[in-house]
Write a protein that holds these residues in place. Structure first.
Motif, PDB file in Angstrom:
ATOM      1  N   GLU A  54       0.821  -1.216   0.000  1.00 13.72           N
ATOM      2  CA  GLU A  54       0.000   0.000   0.000  1.00 13.72           C
ATOM      3  C   GLU A  54       0.856   1.268   0.000  1.00 13.72           C
ATOM      4  O   GLU A  54       2.082   1.216   0.082  1.00 13.72           O
ATOM      5  CB  GLU A  54      -0.921  -0.019   1.230  1.00 13.72           C
ATOM      6  CG  GLU A  54      -1.908  -1.185   1.243  1.00 13.72           C
ATOM      7  CD  GLU A  54      -2.812  -1.163   2.451  1.00 13.72           C
ATOM      8  OE1 GLU A  54      -2.587  -0.305   3.341  1.00 13.72           O
ATOM      9  OE2 GLU A  54      -3.726  -2.001   2.534  1.00 13.72           O
ATOM     10  N   ASN A  55       0.178   2.417  -0.118  1.00 16.50           N
ATOM     11  CA  ASN A  55       0.800   3.740  -0.090  1.00 16.50           C
ATOM     12  C   ASN A  55       1.740   3.975  -1.274  1.00 16.50           C
ATOM     13  O   ASN A  55       2.822   4.549  -1.145  1.00 16.50           O
ATOM     14  CB  ASN A  55       1.563   3.946   1.230  1.00 16.50           C
ATOM     15  CG  ASN A  55       1.819   5.423   1.517  1.00 16.50           C
ATOM     16  OD1 ASN A  55       1.054   6.281   1.073  1.00 16.50           O
ATOM     17  ND2 ASN A  55       2.902   5.721   2.223  1.00 16.50           N
ATOM     18  N   THR A  62       1.552   5.198  -5.581  1.00 15.13           N
ATOM     19  CA  THR A  62       0.748   5.810  -6.638  1.00 15.13           C
ATOM     20  C   THR A  62       1.255   5.340  -7.992  1.00 15.13           C
ATOM     21  O   THR A  62       2.465   5.357  -8.252  1.00 15.13           O
ATOM     22  CB  THR A  62       0.835   7.344  -6.573  1.00 15.13           C
ATOM     23  OG1 THR A  62       0.375   7.784  -5.294  1.00 15.13           O
ATOM     24  CG2 THR A  62      -0.017   7.980  -7.668  1.00 15.13           C
ATOM     25  N   GLU A  63       0.350   4.908  -8.855  1.00 18.45           N
ATOM     26  CA  GLU A  63       0.748   4.431 -10.186  1.00 18.45           C
ATOM     27  C   GLU A  63       1.181   5.596 -11.073  1.00 18.45           C
ATOM     28  O   GLU A  63       0.496   6.618 -11.154  1.00 18.45           O
ATOM     29  CB  GLU A  63      -0.406   3.677 -10.855  1.00 18.45           C
ATOM     30  CG  GLU A  63      -0.006   3.071 -12.193  1.00 18.45           C
ATOM     31  CD  GLU A  63      -1.109   2.224 -12.793  1.00 18.45           C
ATOM     32  OE1 GLU A  63      -0.869   1.617 -13.852  1.00 18.45           O
ATOM     33  OE2 GLU A  63      -2.207   2.165 -12.200  1.00 18.45           O
ATOM     34  N   VAL A  64       2.312   5.431 -11.741  1.00 18.52           N
ATOM     35  CA  VAL A  64       2.837   6.472 -12.639  1.00 18.52           C
ATOM     36  C   VAL A  64       3.107   5.883 -14.025  1.00 18.52           C
ATOM     37  O   VAL A  64       3.941   6.411 -14.781  1.00 18.52           O
ATOM     38  CB  VAL A  64       4.127   7.087 -12.053  1.00 18.52           C
ATOM     39  CG1 VAL A  64       3.820   7.878 -10.789  1.00 18.52           C
ATOM     40  CG2 VAL A  64       5.173   6.006 -11.776  1.00 18.52           C
TER      41      VAL A  64
END
Length: 443
Positions: free
Chosen positions: A149-150, A152-154
């Protein structure tokens, strides 16, 4: 597909296999499907997969090849096909031309572990076949941790990296190509449940007919079969599983089904029968009691023997026998009954496991062989007249108690025969009749 006049040694068949069968698929077959369909069906499925690599695509073959390679009659292969079709690994098609005897076997890839364990029918059937210990071990071997978790998809989009040029003269291909032709799970039909009756029950509730997608309907069919639910029962589990805006929650529906069943059945786990399972009462006069033990799940038989919910120790015993030995279900059933009767209802763990390992070393593979082993040992023991010492290296089985007078008489009669005693029916064998009476009392 049933064995019929169109299926003969020279009947043609084609294997339709647009998917590539990989090592990962074989692992799933061995872990999850083998306990459900058995060795012969598993080997037949793998044979059809692997042998197709030696033929051209859609090449015509003869069923005689299957008979020779798998060393089985066509009637046996037909029964195996029924299992593979029902479990969702093969789809069978037959030619519509009356004078053309030709079949197509479409081979499907096994479900992913995620889909398998989330299927209520398959997961419970596997649980009933292997027991809780082996079931949890299989889940553990096939699990993969979730994404941390934590984060972000880039990931870049296609249009951020590539630019399209002129598409003059290009047409989208219409041909068929190789694909992941995955199983849809157990073979059931929407017609197996009467949704019209259900919709009548749902009148005046907040549950809209628009919520019933094909996926939801198929799940309801499976739950109705699994738990033997009628339309009223399904209504009761739909009410807490449905919201006005989100519709029917599949996971909640499965949870409510289990809770509702256990409430109505005092906490018992539903019994899911394997192929052609029958009870002793259904087969009286058709087959012997020993043969009936072959088609009963050991966990179900444990329920029958106890006449109540088995203890945790009882369940552990059965699951350990299944997990730690290769004894078939019929042998385990006879073992449970024998120990139960010899020990006055006490399924002693070390005692029972010792018998199980002894039978496994002897290569006992059927309830009939197990029964004959008991009778043969009793005959040998009686013939010792006081019990001579075993020769060095001999192991005297420690799982046989002192036989009764009636059993001694039976063994004496049997010792006069030179051949292995044939399997007896309840009518001919008082010992079998006593076992049947115990069986019926415990149901």
């Amino acid at each position: 597909m049933n064995f019929n006049e169109r299926l003969k040694p020279n009947t043609e068949f084609i294997v339709y296999m647009p998917s590539s069968f990989e090592k990962s698929h074989l692992n799933i077959i061995n872990e999850l499907y083998l306990p459900l369909i058995g060795q012969e069906a598993t080997i037949s499925y793998i044979y059809l997969q692997e042998s197709s690599n030696h033929y051209s695509k859609l090449e015509t073959r003869l069923h005689r090849e299957v008979m020779d390679e798998l060393n089985m009659p066509l009637s046996g292969f037909s029964s195996i096909l029924e299992k593979l079709e029902a479990i969702g690994l093969i789809r069978t098609f037959v030619s519509n031309n009356a004078h053309e005897d030709r079949f197509i076997y479409e081979l499907l890839l096994p479900l992913t572990p995620d889909a398998f364990f989330k299927d209520p029918m398959l997961s419970l059937y596997l649980y009933g076949q292997v027991g809780s210990v082996a079931f949890n071990k299989k889940k553990g071997r096939l699990q993969y941790p979730p994404m941390p978790e934590n984060f972000t998809e880039v990931t870049r989009k296609f249009t951020e990296v590539f630019h399209t040029g002129s598409g003059e003269g290009f047409e989208v291909p219409t041909e068929t190509f190789r694909k992941e032709n995955e199983s849809a799970g157990p073979q059931v039909d929407l017609e197996d449940f009467d949704f019209d009756v259900l919709f009548t029950h749902l009148k005046g509730t907040r549950i809209d007919r628009a919520f019933f997608t094909k996926e939801i309907r198929m799940l309801i069919v499976k739950l109705s079969i699994l738990f033997n639910f009628n339309a009223y029962d399904i209504k009761q589990i739909l009410l807490p599983s449905t919201t006005q805006y989100a519709g029917i929650d599949k996971e909640q529906l499965k949870y409510e089904a289990r809770k509702y069943y256990q409430k109505e059945n005092k906490g018992k786990v539903p019994k899911f029968d394997g192929p052609a399972k029958q009870t002793a009462e259904d087969n009286t006069g058709k087959e012997s009691y020993i043969e009936q033990l072959e088609s009963i799940n050991p966990l179900d038989r444990l329920n029958d023997i106890r006449g109540q919910r088995p203890s945790d120790n009882d369940v552990k015993l059965v699951t350990d026998i299944i997990a730690r030995t290769s004894l078939p279900g019929g042998v385990i059933n006879l073992l449970l009954e024998y120990v139960y009767q010899q020990k006055g209802g006490d399924l002693n763990y070390p005692y029972t496991m010792k018998i199980a390992r002894d039978w496994e070393e002897k290569g006992i593979r059927s309830a009939k062989e197990a029964y004959e082993s008991i009778m043969e040992y009793r005959k040998q023991r009686n013939s010792k007249k006081g019990g001579r010492k075993e020769r060095q290296g001999e192991k005297k089985p420690a799982w046989m108690d002192k036989p009764s007078a009636k059993q001694k008489n039976d063994a004496k009669k049997g010792s006069e025969k030179k051949t292995t005693p044939a399997q007896k029916t309840a009518k001919d064998d008082p010992e079998l009749q006593r076992m049947i009476d115990e069986f019926r009392k415990s149901r």
